[in-house]
Scaffold this motif. Structure first.
Motif, PDB file in Angstrom:
ATOM      1  N   THR A  46       0.162 -15.637   8.798  1.00 45.24           N
ATOM      2  CA  THR A  46       0.019 -14.196   9.009  1.00 45.24           C
ATOM      3  C   THR A  46      -0.580 -13.891  10.379  1.00 45.24           C
ATOM      4  OG1 THR A  46      -2.211 -14.120   8.077  1.00 45.24           O
ATOM      5  CG2 THR A  46      -0.376 -13.795   6.550  1.00 45.24           C
ATOM      6  N   THR A  47      -0.492 -12.620  10.745  1.00 46.46           N
ATOM      7  CA  THR A  47      -1.162 -12.103  11.931  1.00 46.46           C
ATOM      8  C   THR A  47      -1.515 -10.647  11.686  1.00 46.46           C
ATOM      9  OG1 THR A  47      -1.102 -12.029  14.350  1.00 46.46           O
ATOM     10  CG2 THR A  47       0.874 -11.293  13.202  1.00 46.46           C
ATOM     11  N   ARG A  48      -2.347 -10.101  12.563  1.00 47.67           N
ATOM     12  CA  ARG A  48      -2.701  -8.679  12.489  1.00 47.67           C
ATOM     13  C   ARG A  48      -1.707  -7.894  13.339  1.00 47.67           C
ATOM     14  NH1 ARG A  48      -5.617  -6.483   8.870  1.00 47.67           N
ATOM     15  NH2 ARG A  48      -6.895  -5.224  10.214  1.00 47.67           N
ATOM     16  N   PHE A  49      -1.255  -6.774  12.810  1.00 45.52           N
ATOM     17  CA  PHE A  49      -0.231  -5.943  13.439  1.00 45.52           C
ATOM     18  C   PHE A  49      -0.790  -4.527  13.601  1.00 45.52           C
ATOM     19  CE2 PHE A  49       3.321  -2.959  12.765  1.00 45.52           C
ATOM     20  CZ  PHE A  49       4.129  -3.316  13.817  1.00 45.52           C
ATOM     21  N   ASN A  50      -0.774  -4.011  14.829  1.00 44.99           N
ATOM     22  CA  ASN A  50      -1.270  -2.662  15.103  1.00 44.99           C
ATOM     23  C   ASN A  50      -0.161  -1.639  14.922  1.00 44.99           C
ATOM     24  OD1 ASN A  50      -3.873  -3.543  15.877  1.00 44.99           O
ATOM     25  ND2 ASN A  50      -3.057  -4.116  17.867  1.00 44.99           N
ATOM     26  N   VAL A  96       2.807   7.363  24.933  1.00 45.42           N
ATOM     27  CA  VAL A  96       2.072   7.311  23.672  1.00 45.42           C
ATOM     28  C   VAL A  96       3.100   7.441  22.550  1.00 45.42           C
ATOM     29  CG1 VAL A  96       0.330   8.390  22.219  1.00 45.42           C
ATOM     30  CG2 VAL A  96      -0.003   8.310  24.688  1.00 45.42           C
ATOM     31  N   TYR A  97       3.138   6.413  21.700  1.00 48.07           N
ATOM     32  CA  TYR A  97       4.075   6.392  20.579  1.00 48.07           C
ATOM     33  C   TYR A  97       3.295   6.424  19.265  1.00 48.07           C
ATOM     34  CZ  TYR A  97       8.235   5.230  23.307  1.00 48.07           C
ATOM     35  OH  TYR A  97       9.304   5.261  24.165  1.00 48.07           O
ATOM     36  N   VAL A  98       3.906   7.038  18.269  1.00 47.79           N
ATOM     37  CA  VAL A  98       3.390   6.979  16.904  1.00 47.79           C
ATOM     38  C   VAL A  98       4.280   5.991  16.147  1.00 47.79           C
ATOM     39  CG1 VAL A  98       2.929   8.243  14.780  1.00 47.79           C
ATOM     40  CG2 VAL A  98       2.523   9.337  16.996  1.00 47.79           C
ATOM     41  N   ILE A  99       3.663   4.924  15.676  1.00 42.98           N
ATOM     42  CA  ILE A  99       4.394   3.842  15.013  1.00 42.98           C
ATOM     43  C   ILE A  99       3.990   3.827  13.545  1.00 42.98           C
ATOM     44  CG2 ILE A  99       4.760   1.346  14.962  1.00 42.98           C
ATOM     45  CD1 ILE A  99       3.911   1.439  17.990  1.00 42.98           C
ATOM     46  N   LYS A 100       4.990   3.868  12.675  1.00 38.81           N
ATOM     47  CA  LYS A 100       4.748   3.860  11.228  1.00 38.81           C
ATOM     48  C   LYS A 100       5.563   2.738  10.595  1.00 38.81           C
ATOM     49  CE  LYS A 100       4.038   8.824  10.916  1.00 38.81           C
ATOM     50  NZ  LYS A 100       4.522  10.075  10.322  1.00 38.81           N
ATOM     51  N   LEU A 101       4.968   2.096   9.607  1.00 43.96           N
ATOM     52  CA  LEU A 101       5.676   1.070   8.845  1.00 43.96           C
ATOM     53  C   LEU A 101       6.647   1.741   7.875  1.00 43.96           C
ATOM     54  CD1 LEU A 101       2.647  -1.233   8.025  1.00 43.96           C
ATOM     55  CD2 LEU A 101       4.542  -1.802   9.525  1.00 43.96           C
ATOM     56  N   THR A 102       7.806   1.145   7.692  1.00 39.36           N
ATOM     57  CA  THR A 102       8.802   1.690   6.765  1.00 39.36           C
ATOM     58  C   THR A 102       8.794   0.897   5.463  1.00 39.36           C
ATOM     59  OG1 THR A 102      10.560   0.267   7.590  1.00 39.36           O
ATOM     60  CG2 THR A 102      10.291   2.404   8.684  1.00 39.36           C
ATOM     61  N   ASP A 103       9.567   1.359   4.501  1.00 36.79           N
ATOM     62  CA  ASP A 103       9.662   0.667   3.210  1.00 36.79           C
ATOM     63  C   ASP A 103      10.240  -0.734   3.358  1.00 36.79           C
ATOM     64  OD1 ASP A 103       8.618   2.831   1.895  1.00 36.79           O
ATOM     65  OD2 ASP A 103      10.569   3.661   1.331  1.00 36.79           O
ATOM     66  N   ALA A 105       9.549  -2.881   5.512  1.00 39.09           N
ATOM     67  CA  ALA A 105       8.496  -3.813   5.911  1.00 39.09           C
ATOM     68  C   ALA A 105       7.538  -4.146   4.768  1.00 39.09           C
ATOM     69  CB  ALA A 105       7.706  -3.244   7.080  1.00 39.09           C
ATOM     70  N   SER A 106       7.660  -3.460   3.643  1.00 42.96           N
ATOM     71  CA  SER A 106       6.668  -3.622   2.565  1.00 42.96           C
ATOM     72  C   SER A 106       6.602  -5.052   2.021  1.00 42.96           C
ATOM     73  CB  SER A 106       6.945  -2.633   1.438  1.00 42.96           C
ATOM     74  OG  SER A 106       8.186  -2.915   0.834  1.00 42.96           O
ATOM     75  N   ASP A 107       7.706  -5.780   2.018  1.00 44.86           N
ATOM     76  CA  ASP A 107       7.685  -7.166   1.529  1.00 44.86           C
ATOM     77  C   ASP A 107       6.903  -8.102   2.451  1.00 44.86           C
ATOM     78  OD1 ASP A 107       9.232  -6.412  -0.613  1.00 44.86           O
ATOM     79  OD2 ASP A 107      11.112  -7.111   0.271  1.00 44.86           O
ATOM     80  N   LEU A 108       6.769  -7.725   3.710  1.00 47.53           N
ATOM     81  CA  LEU A 108       6.098  -8.581   4.685  1.00 47.53           C
ATOM     82  C   LEU A 108       4.651  -8.171   4.942  1.00 47.53           C
ATOM     83  CD1 LEU A 108       9.053  -8.862   7.211  1.00 47.53           C
ATOM     84  CD2 LEU A 108       8.356 -10.529   5.498  1.00 47.53           C
ATOM     85  N   VAL A 109       4.233  -7.000   4.430  1.00 45.62           N
ATOM     86  CA  VAL A 109       2.868  -6.511   4.631  1.00 45.62           C
ATOM     87  C   VAL A 109       2.011  -6.978   3.464  1.00 45.62           C
ATOM     88  CG1 VAL A 109       1.401  -4.475   4.856  1.00 45.62           C
ATOM     89  CG2 VAL A 109       3.639  -4.515   5.947  1.00 45.62           C
ATOM     90  N   LEU A 110       0.937  -7.712   3.782  1.00 44.90           N
ATOM     91  CA  LEU A 110       0.037  -8.219   2.750  1.00 44.90           C
ATOM     92  C   LEU A 110      -1.157  -7.303   2.532  1.00 44.90           C
ATOM     93  CD1 LEU A 110       0.018 -11.973   3.787  1.00 44.90           C
ATOM     94  CD2 LEU A 110       1.323 -10.896   1.966  1.00 44.90           C
ATOM     95  N   LYS A 111      -1.692  -6.764   3.615  1.00 47.43           N
ATOM     96  CA  LYS A 111      -2.859  -5.894   3.548  1.00 47.43           C
ATOM     97  C   LYS A 111      -2.709  -4.834   4.630  1.00 47.43           C
ATOM     98  CE  LYS A 111      -7.853  -5.932   3.983  1.00 47.43           C
ATOM     99  NZ  LYS A 111      -9.015  -6.686   4.458  1.00 47.43           N
ATOM    100  N   GLN A 112      -3.069  -3.613   4.277  1.00 42.63           N
ATOM    101  CA  GLN A 112      -2.886  -2.517   5.224  1.00 42.63           C
ATOM    102  C   GLN A 112      -4.174  -1.714   5.326  1.00 42.63           C
ATOM    103  OE1 GLN A 112       0.554  -0.243   4.300  1.00 42.63           O
ATOM    104  NE2 GLN A 112       0.160   1.307   5.827  1.00 42.63           N
ATOM    105  N   THR A 118      -2.017  -6.689   7.944  1.00 44.47           N
ATOM    106  CA  THR A 118      -1.820  -8.137   7.950  1.00 44.47           C
ATOM    107  C   THR A 118      -0.392  -8.376   7.472  1.00 44.47           C
ATOM    108  OG1 THR A 118      -4.145  -8.503   7.425  1.00 44.47           O
ATOM    109  CG2 THR A 118      -2.629 -10.338   7.051  1.00 44.47           C
ATOM    110  N   VAL A 119       0.410  -8.985   8.346  1.00 46.82           N
ATOM    111  CA  VAL A 119       1.832  -9.178   8.051  1.00 46.82           C
ATOM    112  C   VAL A 119       2.184 -10.662   8.113  1.00 46.82           C
ATOM    113  CG1 VAL A 119       2.558  -6.902   8.860  1.00 46.82           C
ATOM    114  CG2 VAL A 119       2.485  -8.795  10.467  1.00 46.82           C
TER     115      VAL A 119
END
Length: 187
Positions: A46-50, A96-103, A105-112, A118-119
Motif C-alpha cells: 500500500t501507499t498513501r494517496f492524496n 488548483v484541482y479538486v480530486i475525488k475518488l470514484t466508485d 476505486a473503492s476496491d483498491l481503497v483500504l482506509k480513507q 491508503t490504497v
C-alpha cells in the motif's frame, strides 16, 4: 490352511492399516491450501494517496498532475479544475484541482481520511509458473514456500519506491493439520 492364514494376515494388515490415521498432503494440495488462503487474506503493498483540493505549480507537481490525469482517464478519480493562473511563457503557472475518488476505486481503497487514503499499489498472486516448494515437518505440520507474482494496480504510479529488483516475492507459510478442517495455514 495356507489360504486361511493368508486371509487372516491380510485382514490383520488391512485392519491396522485402516486404523492408522496419517493425513497425507503433497505439493499440489499444499498449493491449493495456499490459494484458498490468499483468496481470503490477499497479499498486497500500500501507499498513501492524496486527494481533495491540490495545488500544482512546480515541475515535480506537474508530473504528479499527469499521474492524476491518467487515473481520471481510467475512471478511478474525478478531476475538476478549480483555479488556473497561467503566466505567459513562464514555468510558474499554477493550477488548483479538486480530486475525488470514484466508485471504481473503492476496491483498491483500504482506509480513507479527509484528504488522504491508503490504497493498494501492488497485489501479489500465486505464480503458476514456479512450483510450490513443499517440506513436510512432521505428520501435523508442513512448511510451504511459494512464489507470488507482482501485479500493479492503477495506483502503482504513486508508490514511493518503484525501483523494485524483482517482479515476485517468495513467502513461506506454515500449514497445520486440523482434525475438523483439514490442512490450514497457521498464522
Amino acid at each position: 490352511m495356507k489360504n486361511q492364514l493368508l486371509i487372516l494376515l491380510s485382514l490383520f494388515v488391512f485392519a491396522f492399516g485402516g486404523c492408522k490415521n496419517i493425513a497425507t498432503i503433497n505439493a499440489d494440495e499444499a498449493g491449493e491450501v495456499i490459494t484458498d488462503y490468499l483468496k481470503a487474506n490477499p497479499e498486497y503493498k500500500t501507499t498513501r494517496f492524496n486527494f481533495g483540493e491540490i495545488k500544482f505549480n512546480s515541475e515535480n507537481e506537474m508530473k504528479d498532475l499527469a499521474k492524476y490525469k491518467t487515473l481520471a482517464n481510467d475512471g478511478y478519480v474525478s478531476l475538476s479544475l478549480k483555479e488556473a493562473k497561467k503566466k505567459f511563457l513562464s514555468k510558474d503557472s499554477s493550477f488548483v484541482y479538486v480530486i475525488k475518488l470514484t466508485d471504481k476505486a473503492s476496491d483498491l481503497v483500504l482506509k480513507q481520511d479527509e484528504d488522504k487514503a491508503t490504497v493498494k499499489v501492488v497485489n501479489y498472486e500465486l505464480a503458476s509458473e514456479k512450483p510450490v516448494d513443499f517440506n513436510r515437518v512432521n505428520d501435523n505440520n508442513a512448511k510451504v514456500t511459494v512464489s507470488l507474482k507482482k501485479v500493479n494496480t492503477p495506483f502503482a504510479v504513486f508508490e514511493k519506491n518503484q525501483a523494485d529488483n524483482s517482479n515476485f516475492i517468495t513467502k513461506t507459510y506454515r500449514l497445520k493439520l486440523s482434525k475438523d478442517e483439514g490442512w490450514k495455514v497457521n498464522k
